[in-house]
Scaffold this motif. Structure first.
Motif, mmCIF file in Angstrom:
data_model
loop_
_atom_site.group_PDB
_atom_site.id
_atom_site.type_symbol
_atom_site.label_atom_id
_atom_site.label_comp_id
_atom_site.label_asym_id
_atom_site.label_seq_id
_atom_site.Cartn_x
_atom_site.Cartn_y
_atom_site.Cartn_z
ATOM 1 N N ALA A 21 54.251 16.562 -73.711
ATOM 2 C CA ALA A 21 53.711 17.194 -72.532
ATOM 3 C C ALA A 21 52.740 18.445 -72.879
ATOM 4 O O ALA A 21 51.486 18.844 -72.564
ATOM 5 N N LEU A 130 54.864 17.755 -66.161
ATOM 6 C CA LEU A 130 55.107 16.383 -66.046
ATOM 7 C C LEU A 130 55.441 16.550 -64.302
ATOM 8 O O LEU A 130 55.042 14.736 -64.185
ATOM 9 N N VAL A 185 48.749 12.919 -70.041
ATOM 10 C CA VAL A 185 50.161 13.385 -70.416
ATOM 11 C C VAL A 185 50.005 13.480 -71.343
ATOM 12 O O VAL A 185 51.107 15.312 -71.825
#
Length: 276
Positions: A21, A130, A185
């Motif tokens: 990420a 996250l 992501v």
């Protein structure tokens, strides 16, 4: 499902997701970026020049080449005054990119690199990059004497949160909101790259990628993270399945043998599921 559990070394799998990420967010250039470029001025003096060859990929795949801090070295390492300096100044027992040397100290170097590169704590990154997209809460966990969040151990996540992490990987790094819109992501190709074996566990013989072990169960490709005492996250893409197991880590655990028992449990689940 909602109560957090200490996921022990399954934290390494979650840390790998945080790293992916961070790459998607531009904090890290790529997995090939040298670790020292992320540390900046925070490196101790007198380190072995080979430290310059260690990349983010080497940290993720446990291929730093440095002497392990796990196993018999663990207690002395966590009792040291500076976990990062202790880990990074250990002697090289292999070249960077060589064999897999399972070491929580290697993961802790990754946590430190994330902190220094971003100017945020690993926990802040974990929640922002996250936790928020996955709609999960990641609580603060243990930090070292310098305030760096423990890389690779003692994270506190609920089974539901772990399911979301597994589903993120199963869906190729994309999360879908309530309206059905998608958000990337993890970088495109990150999951495939993470699930390529780069080393082999000497305890189970399974392959190891970026924070994930790689095996086959009931004829299916299976990717899993594990932690001491029976913490496990399994993703079986072809079955569209994500399985989480959390356990009380207090009783003695027979290590790799116990993981094989968990693998057989998931294998039975796959076999029974295919027979229905």
């Amino acid at each position: 499902m909602a109560s957090p559990a200490n996921i022990k070394s399954l934290s390494k799998t979650v840390l790998a997701a945080i790293t992916g990420a961070a790459i998607e967010a531009g904090i890290i250039e790529s997995a090939e970026q040298p670790m020292v470029a992320l540390f900046g001025d925070h490196l101790p003096s007198g380190i072995d020049p080979r430290v310059n060859e260690i990349t983010v990929a080497h940290l993720l795949a446990q291929q730093a080449g440095l002497e392990r801090t796990s196993g018999g070295n663990y207690s002395a390492w966590v009792a040291s005054a500076n976990w990062v300096n202790d880990a990074i100044t250990r002697p090289f027992v292999d070249e960077p990119g060589g064999r897999m040397l399972y070491s929580t100290g290697t993961s802790h170097l990754l946590s430190a690199a994330l902190t220094h590169a971003s100017g945020e704590s690993t926990h802040a990154l974990a929640q922002r990059l996250l936790g928020d997209p996955l709609n999960i809460t990641i609580r603060p966990w243990l930090r070292d004497p310098q305030g760096i969040y423990f890389g690779g151990n003692d994270m506190q996540l609920s089974p539901r949160a772990l399911i979301e992490v597994g589903e993120l990987y199963r869906n190729d790094g994309i999360v879908f909101n309530e309206a059905g819109d998608e958000q990337r992501v993890l970088p495109e190709g990150w999951v495939e790259e993470s699930w390529q074996p780069r080393g082999t566990s000497r305890w189970t013989g399974d392959g190891y990628g970026y924070g994930w072990f790689i095996t086959q169960l009931a004829g299916e490709d299976v990717y899993y993270g594990r932690g001491y005492g029976g913490q496990a996250l399994f993703v079986i893409p072809e079955r569209e399945m994500t399985v989480v197991i959390t356990s009380d880590p207090t009783p003695p655990s027979p290590g790799g043998q116990f993981q094989q028992q968990l693998n057989r449990l998931v294998e039975r689940l796959l076999i029974e599921n295919s027979e229905q």
